[in-house]
Design an enzyme around this catalytic site. Structure first.
Site, mmCIF file in Angstrom:
data_model
loop_
_atom_site.group_PDB
_atom_site.id
_atom_site.type_symbol
_atom_site.label_atom_id
_atom_site.label_comp_id
_atom_site.label_asym_id
_atom_site.label_seq_id
_atom_site.Cartn_x
_atom_site.Cartn_y
_atom_site.Cartn_z
ATOM 1 N N HIS A 84 -72.113 -101.967 63.355
ATOM 2 C CA HIS A 84 -71.005 -101.032 63.514
ATOM 3 C C HIS A 84 -69.766 -101.448 62.743
ATOM 4 O O HIS A 84 -68.923 -100.593 62.448
ATOM 5 C CB HIS A 84 -70.671 -100.872 65.002
ATOM 6 C CG HIS A 84 -71.598 -99.967 65.721
ATOM 7 N ND1 HIS A 84 -72.770 -100.402 66.317
ATOM 8 C CD2 HIS A 84 -71.547 -98.631 65.954
ATOM 9 C CE1 HIS A 84 -73.391 -99.370 66.866
ATOM 10 N NE2 HIS A 84 -72.676 -98.290 66.670
ATOM 11 N N GLY A 85 -69.616 -102.698 62.422
ATOM 12 C CA GLY A 85 -68.432 -103.086 61.674
ATOM 13 C C GLY A 85 -68.363 -104.574 61.426
ATOM 14 O O GLY A 85 -68.865 -105.378 62.216
#
Length: 477
Positions: free
Chosen positions: A326-327
């Site tokens: 996700h990041g």
């Protein structure tokens, strides 16, 4: 090009007319047209990265055929690892290089050593995590022998770049979506109508709920040290609603749009905030990613058919990788770890799959025990979203500290109509929790005029309360 933009409002009807009225006589021409418009759709973001997308898909097409055509295991393994390493290499450089370089430099600095890695000035290609996982899964399936690669180049490229789900999913499997490019599609009014309704609901979730919640949540998370505990609680709840409505709204528009072209995409969300435990939540949230990690990470590591120690390792690996997917930030890693800690007690006790049907399947209202389970699961999820939203671990710690010590500070002025819209939205989602989307009303005891009044009511709310146009959250992933 955003789904909720004027550009898309002009782009879509042109593509629709070309698809059904100009190229519909020839399947290959129809696929070629879809490929061209999908490339155009992607190039509207940044045309430079179109060449990266082309190279990646052409490589996977070629390596897939090479794996299929050889009987030598060593040669097959070579082509497999070439596909995997190049795809994950691109993802690693563009998305994670700076994160790992900065983390290394910070660790060295703490030891009194100068920086060892330079930061690169890179722009993250939109959708790279989504189309990379889509192509990687096809390469893995070909290598395993569970998928026969197509020799139709245009069909394969169209499968990877199909514009409704190109930049934010759902992450489709080749075994499901690719065959749909190899057979003639027919226009079905019932499918198209339902697709329009699903896209309409997705647009409502995005522009009415998500965008309005985003403007308010940003005020709180932009300066958490100044916000009161009540403002932080409200901001966390609003972000919880924002991220769900933003991402599931995109998925609804993508699935609905695809149905207008005769394609069936997988359901990506199934009212996850009505889940009774975290296990159920993860079966209902971002389903295409959760099942991807299950099939290509968790099960190959041994799944749950191993010792408890290894099962814990496998679960931690999946959630930590999910967080990193996700990041490139420690906040996402902590978010993944926290969800793993939520999930492990259920898994170790063998109760992680006790809820397989939707809540209160036999009635309108949940039993008191179910209501309590939903409430606890929702609060745990809200707590985890703090790490997902915070800019840094320091900010996340500030939010938690001020929340749990009831700190005073500046408030958050949430207009009354926002609370009413949220209440109405949740009520509709609850009533329709067993449907694929909230506007699937055909089997409800409503007269036709009642259904149309509801559709026009949703459209009115979009025009009346549509917030300031913002990118979809998951474009950054």
């Amino acid at each position: 090009m955003l789904f909720n933009s004027l550009d898309f409002a002009l782009f879509f009807p042109i593509v629709f007319v070309l698809y059904w009225f100009v190229t519909n006589k020839d399947l290959k021409l129809q696929n070629a047209m879809l490929l061209v418009v999908s490339y155009f759709f992607y190039a509207c973001w940044n045309w430079h990265f179109l060449f990266l997308l082309m190279f990646s898909t052409l490589l996977d097409y070629y390596t897939g055929l090479k794996m299929q055509d050889t009987s030598d295991r060593g040669t097959k393994k070579f082509w497999f690892w070439l596909s995997i390493s190049v795809n994950l290499g691109f993802l690693g450089v563009f998305k994670y290089y700076n994160f790992f370089a900065e983390s290394l430099n910070d660790a060295l600095s703490a030891c009194g050593i100068g920086p060892a890695a330079a930061r690169l000035d890179l722009v993250l290609p939109v959708g790279i995590s989504f189309y990379t996982f889509q192509t990687v899964s096809s390469s893995i399936d070909i290598y395993r022998g569970t998928l026969t690669p197509t020799r139709d180049l245009v069909a394969y490229l169209s499968f990877v770049t199909f514009f409704p789900q190109l930049v934010a999913g759902p992450i489709e499997r080749a075994g499901h979506l690719l065959p749909q490019f190899l057979r003639r599609r027919e226009f079905r009014l019932a499918d198209a109508s339902d697709g329009c309704r699903q896209a309409l609901w997705g647009l409502f979730k995005k522009v009415v709920i998500a965008d309005n919640c985003a403007a308010l949540a940003n005020q709180v998370f932009g300066a958490p040290v100044e916000a009161s505990w009540a403002a932080l609680l409200a901001g966390t709840f609003l972000f919880t609603m924002q991220i769900y409505c933003d991402f599931s709204g995109y998925s609804d528009i993508a699935v609905g749009t695809a149905r207008l072209f005769g394609f069936s995409l997988m359901q990506n969300f199934a009212t996850p905030y009505f889940s009774r435990d975290i296990g159920e939540f993860w079966r209902r949230w971002h389903i295409s990613l959760s099942t991807w990690f299950r099939d290509y990470v968790y099960l190959p590591l041994g799944g749950s058919r191993c010792t408890k120690g290894r099962m814990i390792r496998n679960t931690l690996a999946v959630f930590l990788i999910s967080g990193l997917w996700h990041g490139a930030n420690w906040t996402f890693i902590v978010w993944g770890l926290l969800n793993a800690l939520y999930f492990l007690p259920l898994q170790l006790s063998g109760t992680n799959r006790r809820f397989t049907s939707h809540t209160a399947a036999a009635g309108l209202l949940p039993a008191p025990r179910e209501a309590l389970q939903i409430g606890v699961t929702f609060l745990l999820t809200m707590l985890a979203w703090i790490f997902f939203r915070a800019a840094s671990l320091t900010d996340a710690a500030t939010v938690l500290k001020r929340l749990f010590t009831l700190q005073s500070g500046s408030g958050l002025d949430v207009p009354g109509e926002i609370w009413l819209l949220l209440a109405g939205f949740l009520l509709v989602e609850w009533i329709q929790r067993g449907q694929r989307h909230a506007l699937e009303l055909d089997d409800r005891p409503l007269p036709r005029w009642g259904r149309w009044m509801f559709y026009y009511g949703v459209l009115f709310l979009i025009l009346k309360f549509g917030g300031e146009q913002q990118d979809f959250i998951y474009f950054q992933f």
